[in-house]
Design a protein around this motif. Structure first.
Motif, PDB file in Angstrom:
ATOM      1  N   ALA A   1      -4.475   6.376  -1.730  1.00  0.00           N
ATOM      2  CA  ALA A   1      -4.589   4.943  -1.976  1.00  0.00           C
ATOM      3  C   ALA A   1      -3.291   4.184  -1.699  1.00  0.00           C
ATOM      4  CB  ALA A   1      -5.048   4.703  -3.419  1.00  0.00           C
ATOM      5  N   GLU A   2      -2.378   4.778  -0.938  1.00  0.00           N
ATOM      6  CA  GLU A   2      -1.138   4.087  -0.612  1.00  0.00           C
ATOM      7  C   GLU A   2      -1.454   2.749   0.039  1.00  0.00           C
ATOM      8  OE1 GLU A   2       2.844   4.609   2.152  1.00  0.00           O
ATOM      9  OE2 GLU A   2       1.570   6.349   1.782  1.00  0.00           O
ATOM     10  N   GLY A   3      -0.817   1.688  -0.468  1.00  0.00           N
ATOM     11  CA  GLY A   3      -1.047   0.346   0.058  1.00  0.00           C
ATOM     12  C   GLY A   3      -2.264  -0.351  -0.518  1.00  0.00           C
ATOM     13  N   LEU A   4      -2.981   0.323  -1.417  1.00  0.00           N
ATOM     14  CA  LEU A   4      -4.177  -0.256  -2.022  1.00  0.00           C
ATOM     15  C   LEU A   4      -3.944  -0.527  -3.505  1.00  0.00           C
ATOM     16  CD1 LEU A   4      -6.842   2.110  -0.417  1.00  0.00           C
ATOM     17  CD2 LEU A   4      -6.130  -0.168   0.372  1.00  0.00           C
ATOM     18  N   VAL A   5      -4.768  -1.399  -4.067  1.00  0.00           N
ATOM     19  CA  VAL A   5      -4.702  -1.715  -5.496  1.00  0.00           C
ATOM     20  C   VAL A   5      -5.815  -0.962  -6.212  1.00  0.00           C
ATOM     21  CG1 VAL A   5      -4.943  -3.553  -7.227  1.00  0.00           C
ATOM     22  CG2 VAL A   5      -3.669  -3.986  -5.104  1.00  0.00           C
ATOM     23  N   VAL A   6      -5.457  -0.319  -7.309  1.00  0.00           N
ATOM     24  CA  VAL A   6      -6.428   0.378  -8.155  1.00  0.00           C
ATOM     25  C   VAL A   6      -6.410  -0.350  -9.496  1.00  0.00           C
ATOM     26  CG1 VAL A   6      -7.057   2.583  -9.210  1.00  0.00           C
ATOM     27  CG2 VAL A   6      -5.858   2.554  -6.992  1.00  0.00           C
TER      28      VAL A   6
END
Length: 134
Positions: A50-55
């Motif tokens: 999920a690098e670069g993504l928002v969780v």
């Protein structure tokens, strides 16, 4: 989807936990089991990079216009909640301005029944403050 899931290296934003940082999230049986750095995945876990993504926890939209009942040619509760889930929303509150207006228990029950059948986002029907929204 079954088995554990490890979401690795996303920007975790969890206001209730005061977290806004790059972290891993381990989900077991549909529940967040751990949030931290460098989590070792359990046996058989699926992993998502999920690098670069928002969780983040599911979002809630408190003002949606699901066009059902009455204008199903525009949108149904099923299509509206499917779109909501695709956008990260786990719950929506639908306005009463449909024909017929959500101004009595029967309409509210219909909306809840359709939402349960769609099995997508939770739906919180908002009732009109007056008969026919007059």
């Amino acid at each position: 989807m079954s088995g554990p899931l490890l979401i690795r290296g996303g920007r975790v934003i969890a206001p209730s936990q005061t977290i806004d940082a790059i972290r891993d999230v381990l989900v077991v049986d549909g529940v967040v089991a751990e949030v931290g750095e460098g989590i070792d995945p359990p046996e058989g876990a699926r992993e998502i990079e999920a690098e670069g993504l928002v969780v983040t926890p599911g979002l809630i939209d408190v003002h949606v216009h699901l066009r059902e009942p009455g204008e199903e040619h525009k949108e149904t509760i099923a299509t509206g909640t499917t779109a909501a889930v695709a956008g990260g929303f786990t719950a929506v509150a639908c306005m009463p301005n449909t024909p017929p207006v959500n101004d009595h228990a029967g309409i509210t029950e219909l909306i809840l029944s359709k939402a349960a059948a769609a099995a997508q986002a939770r739906v919180y029907p908002i009732g009109a403050v007056s008969r026919g929204s007059k």
